[in-house]
Design a protein around this motif. Structure first.
Motif, PDB file in Angstrom:
ATOM      1  N   ILE A 188      15.766   4.142  -5.005  1.00  0.00           N
ATOM      2  CA  ILE A 188      15.148   3.530  -3.833  1.00  0.00           C
ATOM      3  C   ILE A 188      16.217   3.084  -2.845  1.00  0.00           C
ATOM      4  CG2 ILE A 188      13.643   1.667  -3.017  1.00  0.00           C
ATOM      5  CD1 ILE A 188      12.665   1.458  -5.998  1.00  0.00           C
ATOM      6  N   ALA A 189      16.037   3.446  -1.586  1.00  0.00           N
ATOM      7  CA  ALA A 189      16.809   2.861  -0.496  1.00  0.00           C
ATOM      8  C   ALA A 189      15.868   1.923   0.250  1.00  0.00           C
ATOM      9  CB  ALA A 189      17.343   3.936   0.445  1.00  0.00           C
ATOM     10  N   ALA A 190      16.159   0.622   0.233  1.00  0.00           N
ATOM     11  CA  ALA A 190      15.305  -0.372   0.871  1.00  0.00           C
ATOM     12  C   ALA A 190      16.005  -0.927   2.100  1.00  0.00           C
ATOM     13  CB  ALA A 190      14.989  -1.507  -0.104  1.00  0.00           C
ATOM     14  N   THR A 191      15.316  -0.929   3.242  1.00  0.00           N
ATOM     15  CA  THR A 191      15.890  -1.473   4.470  1.00  0.00           C
ATOM     16  C   THR A 191      15.123  -2.727   4.882  1.00  0.00           C
ATOM     17  OG1 THR A 191      14.469  -0.108   5.904  1.00  0.00           O
ATOM     18  CG2 THR A 191      16.592   0.812   5.261  1.00  0.00           C
ATOM     19  N   GLY A 192      15.869  -3.749   5.302  1.00  0.00           N
ATOM     20  CA  GLY A 192      15.236  -4.989   5.713  1.00  0.00           C
ATOM     21  C   GLY A 192      16.159  -5.798   6.597  1.00  0.00           C
ATOM     22  N   LEU A 193      15.699  -6.992   6.948  1.00  0.00           N
ATOM     23  CA  LEU A 193      16.494  -7.881   7.787  1.00  0.00           C
ATOM     24  C   LEU A 193      17.693  -8.428   7.026  1.00  0.00           C
ATOM     25  CD1 LEU A 193      13.716  -9.913   9.631  1.00  0.00           C
ATOM     26  CD2 LEU A 193      15.690  -8.903  10.755  1.00  0.00           C
ATOM     27  N   ARG A 237      13.768  -1.980 -12.999  1.00  0.00           N
ATOM     28  CA  ARG A 237      13.349  -0.705 -13.602  1.00  0.00           C
ATOM     29  C   ARG A 237      13.769   0.512 -12.785  1.00  0.00           C
ATOM     30  NH1 ARG A 237       8.934  -4.149 -14.171  1.00  0.00           N
ATOM     31  NH2 ARG A 237       7.965  -3.341 -12.279  1.00  0.00           N
ATOM     32  N   ASN A 238      14.396   0.276 -11.652  1.00  0.00           N
ATOM     33  CA  ASN A 238      14.750   1.363 -10.751  1.00  0.00           C
ATOM     34  C   ASN A 238      16.166   1.158 -10.211  1.00  0.00           C
ATOM     35  OD1 ASN A 238      11.810   2.562 -10.336  1.00  0.00           O
ATOM     36  ND2 ASN A 238      11.622   0.353 -10.019  1.00  0.00           N
ATOM     37  N   GLN A 239      16.732   2.222  -9.664  1.00  0.00           N
ATOM     38  CA  GLN A 239      18.021   2.127  -8.979  1.00  0.00           C
ATOM     39  C   GLN A 239      17.739   1.750  -7.528  1.00  0.00           C
ATOM     40  OE1 GLN A 239      20.798   5.512  -9.337  1.00  0.00           O
ATOM     41  NE2 GLN A 239      21.118   5.330  -7.113  1.00  0.00           N
ATOM     42  N   LEU A 240      18.275   0.624  -7.068  1.00  0.00           N
ATOM     43  CA  LEU A 240      17.930   0.142  -5.725  1.00  0.00           C
ATOM     44  C   LEU A 240      19.160  -0.217  -4.920  1.00  0.00           C
ATOM     45  CD1 LEU A 240      14.921  -1.946  -4.699  1.00  0.00           C
ATOM     46  CD2 LEU A 240      17.178  -2.678  -3.893  1.00  0.00           C
ATOM     47  N   ASP A 241      19.224   0.359  -3.712  1.00  0.00           N
ATOM     48  CA  ASP A 241      20.238   0.000  -2.722  1.00  0.00           C
ATOM     49  C   ASP A 241      19.528  -0.704  -1.574  1.00  0.00           C
ATOM     50  OD1 ASP A 241      23.081   1.720  -3.109  1.00  0.00           O
ATOM     51  OD2 ASP A 241      21.344   2.540  -4.155  1.00  0.00           O
ATOM     52  N   ALA A 242      20.006  -1.894  -1.210  1.00  0.00           N
ATOM     53  CA  ALA A 242      19.400  -2.672  -0.134  1.00  0.00           C
ATOM     54  C   ALA A 242      20.302  -2.631   1.094  1.00  0.00           C
ATOM     55  CB  ALA A 242      19.164  -4.108  -0.568  1.00  0.00           C
ATOM     56  N   LEU A 243      19.784  -2.082   2.192  1.00  0.00           N
ATOM     57  CA  LEU A 243      20.523  -1.982   3.444  1.00  0.00           C
ATOM     58  C   LEU A 243      20.062  -3.121   4.347  1.00  0.00           C
ATOM     59  CD1 LEU A 243      20.628   0.897   2.130  1.00  0.00           C
ATOM     60  CD2 LEU A 243      20.675   1.831   4.448  1.00  0.00           C
ATOM     61  N   ILE A 244      20.954  -4.097   4.613  1.00  0.00           N
ATOM     62  CA  ILE A 244      20.578  -5.257   5.410  1.00  0.00           C
ATOM     63  C   ILE A 244      21.462  -5.361   6.643  1.00  0.00           C
ATOM     64  CG2 ILE A 244      19.762  -6.500   3.373  1.00  0.00           C
ATOM     65  CD1 ILE A 244      22.283  -8.267   3.585  1.00  0.00           C
ATOM     66  N   CYS A 245      20.944  -5.998   7.691  1.00  0.00           N
ATOM     67  CA  CYS A 245      21.701  -6.146   8.928  1.00  0.00           C
ATOM     68  C   CYS A 245      22.326  -7.533   8.965  1.00  0.00           C
ATOM     69  CB  CYS A 245      20.793  -5.924  10.128  1.00  0.00           C
ATOM     70  SG  CYS A 245      21.721  -5.698  11.652  1.00  0.00           S
ATOM     71  N   ASN A 246      23.444  -7.667   8.294  1.00  0.00           N
ATOM     72  CA  ASN A 246      24.152  -8.944   8.230  1.00  0.00           C
ATOM     73  C   ASN A 246      25.567  -8.666   7.740  1.00  0.00           C
ATOM     74  OD1 ASN A 246      24.947 -11.749   7.347  1.00  0.00           O
ATOM     75  ND2 ASN A 246      22.828 -12.143   7.960  1.00  0.00           N
ATOM     76  N   GLU A 247      26.530  -9.359   8.322  1.00  0.00           N
ATOM     77  CA  GLU A 247      27.923  -9.127   7.908  1.00  0.00           C
ATOM     78  C   GLU A 247      28.283  -9.816   6.612  1.00  0.00           C
ATOM     79  OE1 GLU A 247      28.193 -12.455  11.071  1.00  0.00           O
ATOM     80  OE2 GLU A 247      26.865 -10.818  10.477  1.00  0.00           O
ATOM     81  N   ASN A 248      27.436 -10.763   6.164  1.00  0.00           N
ATOM     82  CA  ASN A 248      27.708 -11.510   4.947  1.00  0.00           C
ATOM     83  C   ASN A 248      26.938 -10.937   3.765  1.00  0.00           C
ATOM     84  OD1 ASN A 248      29.358 -13.502   6.284  1.00  0.00           O
ATOM     85  ND2 ASN A 248      27.473 -14.314   7.155  1.00  0.00           N
ATOM     86  N   LYS A 249      27.543 -10.973   2.610  1.00  0.00           N
ATOM     87  CA  LYS A 249      26.898 -10.443   1.407  1.00  0.00           C
ATOM     88  C   LYS A 249      26.249 -11.588   0.644  1.00  0.00           C
ATOM     89  CE  LYS A 249      28.880  -6.912  -0.445  1.00  0.00           C
ATOM     90  NZ  LYS A 249      27.889  -5.845  -0.177  1.00  0.00           N
ATOM     91  N   PRO A 250      24.935 -11.533   0.429  1.00  0.00           N
ATOM     92  CA  PRO A 250      24.263 -12.613  -0.302  1.00  0.00           C
ATOM     93  C   PRO A 250      24.481 -12.497  -1.797  1.00  0.00           C
ATOM     94  CG  PRO A 250      22.690 -10.890   0.208  1.00  0.00           C
ATOM     95  CD  PRO A 250      23.991 -10.481   0.835  1.00  0.00           C
ATOM     96  N   GLU A 251      24.236 -13.584  -2.491  1.00  0.00           N
ATOM     97  CA  GLU A 251      24.241 -13.520  -3.944  1.00  0.00           C
ATOM     98  C   GLU A 251      23.036 -12.713  -4.398  1.00  0.00           C
ATOM     99  OE1 GLU A 251      24.536 -17.183  -6.011  1.00  0.00           O
ATOM    100  OE2 GLU A 251      26.250 -17.913  -4.845  1.00  0.00           O
TER     101      GLU A 251
END
Length: 396
Positions: A10-15, A39-53
């Protein structure tokens, strides 16, 4: 690839994540990504320069920053998605915000990757409510064109309520057969009743004997906080030992402060400002009731089920998701309307006869049965199954 054969890619895009940018959309995005990643392989693409925990199993991709214009962020998201899709296989694009979803959706369609979008509400209509003037009109017109383009690229949609299904169908002309209603949820491990409410109140420096009413909202007009204050001045006269806590930040703060002074409510209303992720469950545990006075566009109301998971009864205006949640639980907790008179009458009725309120166990049990992220993720995976299998069948 189906769930039964090892999970989706899954490629997930969000804020963003709520720890970086508070809000219901980001809370939903974070929560569903965390649950799906079990249960899945997930990459989250977010629009922010900081990496959340985030759990190690989620790969966070930081693209752009809030300091850039919306159009620049949108273009960066599209270019990044194109490169990402070229580098690794993806079974489904899972999109959560039209401006950042439209570019990746265009790139996904070029490569035959199915697109599932969660519709969190009419972005353009929310903008219209909070602004005015020619410049604002031009901005909302451009926003509407982005929405229409994005929604034209999706294979399936997920909405959190019947209200948003109808808006998506009627205002954006999306066929009903493309829309799946999957309600939101609460993190039931994070939001739970207190072991010792007295200790929680001491920690938050709240009075032990007071009846505490809580609301946590973005301080903007459609959240109904002006109407709530107008109602509260009458409630406070009848119940001088009751306290209203309002959490959140936004452009309405100065007006709310002025109303509190005008109504003489300094001792019975407290503006908490931004409530951190760590403190939010504590404020739920310390309170006696939660209020949702929304005037328009309440798509689901994560705050409603989070409060109920904490054992906190909720009263709400009959708007959107709040109406759907409470009408299936305790419809008498819905106000008769959205104006201050309806809110006043509803609160006076319930606070005058506290036996009408459901208990902590009843509130939490309803959430455990109907509104957990595990339940949501299973239904989302079913939608993924449909689009991925349809693509596989077409390929055959």
């Amino acid at each position: 690839m189906s769930y039964s054969s090892g999970g989706f890619r899954i490629a997930a895009t969000g804020l963003s994540w709520p720890s970086l940018q508070p809000g219901g959309l980001n809370t939903y995005f974070k929560s569903i990504c965390e649950e799906l990643s079990k249960r899945n392989q997930l990459d989250a693409l977010i629009c922010n320069e900081n990496k959340p925990e985030a759990p190690d199993r989620i790969k966070i991709h930081n693209i752009g920053s809030n300091g850039l214009s919306l159009w620049k962020r949108r273009d960066l998201m599209q270019r990044y998605a194109a490169d990402f899709f070229n580098r690794q296989p993806v079974d489904v694009l899972y999109s959560h915000f039209a401006p950042y979803g439209v570019g990746p959706a265009l790139e996904a369609r070029k490569r035959g990757i199915p697109v599932v979008m969660t519709f969190h509400g009419p972005w353009t209509e929310e903008m219209k409510i909070e602004g005015q003037g020619l410049k604002h009109l031009l901005k909302t017109t451009m926003a509407k064109s982005i929405e229409m383009k994005a929604y034209g690229l999706a294979d399936k949609f997920i909405v959190l309520s019947e209200t948003f299904r109808d808006i998506l169908h009627q205002q954006y002309r999306v066929p009903l057969q493309k829309i799946h209603i999957i309600p939101g949820a609460a993190d039931v491990e994070r939001f739970h009743p207190p072991a010792d409410r007295s200790e929680v109140r001491t920690r938050l420096q709240l009075p032990q004997e007071a009846t505490i009413i809580l609301t946590v909202r973005r301080l903007v007009n459609r959240m109904g906080l002006v109407q709530l204050l107008e109602a509260w001045r009458h409630v406070a006269q009848r119940h001088p030992d009751h306290i209203l806590l309002i959490g959140g930040k936004g452009p309405l703060r100065e007006e709310l402060e002025a109303k509190i002074r005008e109504y003489g409510l300094d001792g019975q209303v407290k503006l908490l400002g931004y409530v951190s992720d760590e403190e939010l469950p504590l404020y739920h545990q310390a309170s006696d009731m939660f209020i949702v006075p929304t005037q328009a566009l309440e798509g689901f109301g994560l705050i409603t089920v989070e409060a109920m998971a904490s054992g906190l009864p909720v009263m709400a205006t009959p708007v959107g998701g709040s109406k759907e949640i409470l009408s299936k639980f305790r419809p008498e907790l819905l106000f008769s309307g959205t104006d201050s008179q309806a809110i006043k009458n509803g609160m006076l009725r319930i606070l005058g006869e506290r036996t009408l309120l459901p208990g902590r166990e009843e509130c939490r049990a309803h959430v455990l049965e109907n509104y957990t992220w595990e339940r949501v993720a299973e239904q989302v995976e079913d939608v993924f199954d449909q689009v991925v299998n349809r693509k596989a069948a077409a390929g055959c």
